[in-house]
Design a protein around this motif. Structure first.
Motif, PDB file in Angstrom:
ATOM      1  N   GLU A 161       0.810  -1.212   0.000  1.00 15.29           N
ATOM      2  CA  GLU A 161       0.000   0.000   0.000  1.00 15.29           C
ATOM      3  C   GLU A 161       0.848   1.268   0.000  1.00 15.29           C
ATOM      4  OE1 GLU A 161      -2.579  -0.557   3.307  1.00 15.29           O
ATOM      5  OE2 GLU A 161      -3.593  -2.293   2.396  1.00 15.29           O
ATOM      6  N   SER A 162       2.159   1.131   0.174  1.00 17.84           N
ATOM      7  CA  SER A 162       3.038   2.303   0.143  1.00 17.84           C
ATOM      8  C   SER A 162       3.296   2.789  -1.283  1.00 17.84           C
ATOM      9  CB  SER A 162       4.375   1.984   0.829  1.00 17.84           C
ATOM     10  OG  SER A 162       5.087   0.980   0.117  1.00 17.84           O
ATOM     11  N   ILE A 226      13.363  -8.075  -3.859  1.00 20.51           N
ATOM     12  CA  ILE A 226      14.320  -6.996  -3.599  1.00 20.51           C
ATOM     13  C   ILE A 226      15.684  -7.311  -4.200  1.00 20.51           C
ATOM     14  CG2 ILE A 226      15.100  -7.890  -1.352  1.00 20.51           C
ATOM     15  CD1 ILE A 226      14.450  -4.176  -2.290  1.00 20.51           C
ATOM     16  N   GLU A 227      15.981  -8.596  -4.352  1.00 15.23           N
ATOM     17  CA  GLU A 227      17.241  -9.010  -4.991  1.00 15.23           C
ATOM     18  C   GLU A 227      17.366  -8.413  -6.386  1.00 15.23           C
ATOM     19  OE1 GLU A 227      18.450 -13.019  -7.470  1.00 15.23           O
ATOM     20  OE2 GLU A 227      16.969 -13.160  -5.858  1.00 15.23           O
ATOM     21  N   CYS A 228      16.330  -8.627  -7.220  1.00 13.94           N
ATOM     22  CA  CYS A 228      16.389  -8.132  -8.597  1.00 13.94           C
ATOM     23  C   CYS A 228      16.363  -6.613  -8.649  1.00 13.94           C
ATOM     24  CB  CYS A 228      15.232  -8.710  -9.418  1.00 13.94           C
ATOM     25  SG  CYS A 228      15.478 -10.431  -9.909  1.00 13.94           S
ATOM     26  N   GLY A 257       8.632  -6.031  -7.618  1.00 15.41           N
ATOM     27  CA  GLY A 257       9.877  -5.335  -7.918  1.00 15.41           C
ATOM     28  C   GLY A 257       9.637  -3.897  -8.340  1.00 15.41           C
ATOM     29  N   ALA A 258       8.624  -3.690  -9.172  1.00 13.22           N
ATOM     30  CA  ALA A 258       8.297  -2.332  -9.602  1.00 13.22           C
ATOM     31  C   ALA A 258       7.946  -1.455  -8.413  1.00 13.22           C
ATOM     32  CB  ALA A 258       7.152  -2.367 -10.607  1.00 13.22           C
ATOM     33  N   SER A 259       7.123  -1.985  -7.498  1.00  9.02           N
ATOM     34  CA  SER A 259       6.730  -1.191  -6.330  1.00  9.02           C
ATOM     35  C   SER A 259       7.910  -0.890  -5.423  1.00  9.02           C
ATOM     36  CB  SER A 259       5.626  -1.920  -5.557  1.00  9.02           C
ATOM     37  OG  SER A 259       4.399  -1.832  -6.243  1.00  9.02           O
ATOM     38  N   HIS A 268       8.827   6.859 -11.505  1.00  7.37           N
ATOM     39  CA  HIS A 268       7.903   5.900 -12.119  1.00  7.37           C
ATOM     40  C   HIS A 268       8.031   6.023 -13.637  1.00  7.37           C
ATOM     41  CE1 HIS A 268       3.981   4.687 -13.805  1.00  7.37           C
ATOM     42  NE2 HIS A 268       3.929   3.817 -12.794  1.00  7.37           N
ATOM     43  N   PRO A 269       8.063   4.912 -14.381  1.00  4.63           N
ATOM     44  CA  PRO A 269       8.001   3.524 -13.909  1.00  4.63           C
ATOM     45  C   PRO A 269       9.388   2.939 -13.697  1.00  4.63           C
ATOM     46  CG  PRO A 269       7.827   3.544 -16.286  1.00  4.63           C
ATOM     47  CD  PRO A 269       7.970   4.991 -15.858  1.00  4.63           C
ATOM     48  N   PHE A 270       9.413   1.794 -13.058  1.00  9.86           N
ATOM     49  CA  PHE A 270      10.662   1.059 -12.883  1.00  9.86           C
ATOM     50  C   PHE A 270      11.232   0.676 -14.237  1.00  9.86           C
ATOM     51  CE2 PHE A 270      12.488  -3.265 -11.414  1.00  9.86           C
ATOM     52  CZ  PHE A 270      13.727  -2.713 -11.127  1.00  9.86           C
TER      53      PHE A 270
END
Length: 409
Positions: A161-162, A226-228, A257-259, A268-270
């Motif tokens: 939700e963040s 979070i690794e990628c 990963g995007a978030s 934005h965007p990743f």
């Protein structure tokens, strides 16, 4: 971690087309317009078993992306990870009574051999999760400081939700997300989470599991997503051109990963596009390590199958389609390879200039490899029937098929 050797990509006359490709996030085609250096991140293997044909199909698809870009005279900056510490790897090592690091190293080495045999162009950066941990820990600390992460019994979770844009990559409803999270490594039923699909960022150390010093995080190991993110941000930055992988990665992996990245950077965007390959089935079910219905590239190679024929079999299906591997698929590829090699072995043949442009047009149109193969088939049939006297044609066809399709004749 080192990758594998690159095969030479022949130079062709003229220039290729900009790539128009299906973007999962928007649900339709977009035309990519990278700068002088095109940037791509393709998610790598968890090395607890050999490379199966589902893996091979995915990496062949994104190899085509590289080749299209190289044909436009761009450089390509390609990054790929190896998830060399994760639950499936640890479970396999325990099952077989093997050290998990030895298992990961052996299967990663076999993966390199398979990629070399299939003539997949290597990444410039081939990064293992373990070696990325020093860069992962500060990102988790930043997420926690920003209020985007929380602790639960020593583990640290990301709050989806963040990110106001959460959900836009996959476009799935919450019920589907929850179901897929349970199927694909998440723990939506764990009590105490803010949202059932919140993913783990840092798994606190457990008895019998490897762990690392996470500074203020305590001892533990990183979560998958979070690794990628850490590897991609370190080597590519935000807004890179293609985030790639199999369709089963759209959620949760690419969504999460995007978030992570968007909350970390405020940008934005990743990735500019999210591109996903289809699934390969065997006996009516998707090839899956958990189901054990696998055909391994290394096994086919040991049986004497020409890796170029394996590549042609993969290219005979559109990268976004789900399809089934059969003996007939491989037999057709072996026959096609023989026809093509016979065609380019003659001293002359029909002009190939138009063929090169047909291949370029097909691949620029959402990597339509089947249409490109059909174009070469037509040229080979004209060659068989004696339809030309251009002495440079066979050599041009051989170079074009090599450069654009990765098929060595």
């Amino acid at each position: 971690m080192y990758a594998w050797p690159a095969s030479e990509v022949p130079a062709l006359p003229g220039s290729g087309r900009d790539l128009r490709i299906h973007d999962t996030r928007t649900g339709g085609p977009i035309t990519l317009d990278p700068g002088p250096v095109a940037r791509i991140y393709v998610c790598g293997i968890t090395p607890y078993d050999a490379t199966h044909l589902g893996h091979a199909a995915t990496y062949t698809a994104f190899d085509l992306v590289q080749r299209v870009w190289l044909d436009t005279k761009r450089q390509v900056h390609y990054v790929q990870n190896v998830t060399d510490v994760d639950d499936p790897l640890l479970e396999r090592a325990e099952r077989d009574g093997e050290d998990w690091t030895a298992l990961a190293q052996r299967e990663t080495a076999l993966f390199r051999e398979d990629m070399t045999a299939l003539r997949i162009l290597p990444p410039q950066h081939f990064i293992g999760a373990v070696e990325a941990i020093p860069g992962i820990v500060p990102l988790i600390e930043r997420l926690r400081e920003a209020g985007a992460a929380y602790e639960l019994d020593g583990d640290i979770y990301f709050s989806v939700e963040s990110d106001p844009a959460f959900g836009e990559v996959s476009g799935l409803d919450s019920a589907t997300m929850r179901r897929l999270s349970a199927e694909r490594g998440g723990d939506p039923e764990r009590p105490g989470k803010k949202n059932p699909v919140d993913p783990i960022l840092w798994r606190a150390a457990r008895d019998g599991e490897p762990s690392w010093d996470g500074a203020g995080l305590g001892r533990g190991r990183p979560g998958w997503h979070i690794e990628c993110v850490a590897i991609a941000l370190d080597h590519l930055g935000m807004g890179f051109d293609v985030q790639g992988g199999g369709s089963d990665l759209a959620f949760p992996h690419h969504e999460m990963g995007a978030s992570h990245a968007q909350v970390l950077t405020g940008e934005h965007p990743f990735a500019t596009s999210y591109v996903h390959s289809g699934m390969v089935a065997l006996n009516g079910e998707k090839m899956s390590k958990s189901k054990g219905n696998l055909v391994f590239v290394s096994t086919l190679r040991r049986e004497g199958v020409d890796p170029v024929a394996i590549r042609l079999a993969l290219l005979s299906h559109h990268y976004r389609s789900d399809w089934e591997w059969t003996d007939a698929v491989l037999d057709e590829a072996v026959e096609r390879l023989a026809r093509w090699r016979a065609a380019v072995s003659r001293p002359d043949g029909p002009s190939a200039d138009a063929l090169v442009e047909e291949i370029r047009e097909a691949l620029a149109d959402d990597l339509d490899a089947p249409s490109a193969l059909a174009a070469v088939d037509r040229w080979a049939e004209l060659q068989r029937s004696g339809g030309g006297t251009d002495e440079g044609a066979p050599g041009l066809v051989s170079r074009a098929v090599d450069a654009l399709l990765g098929v060595a004749l």
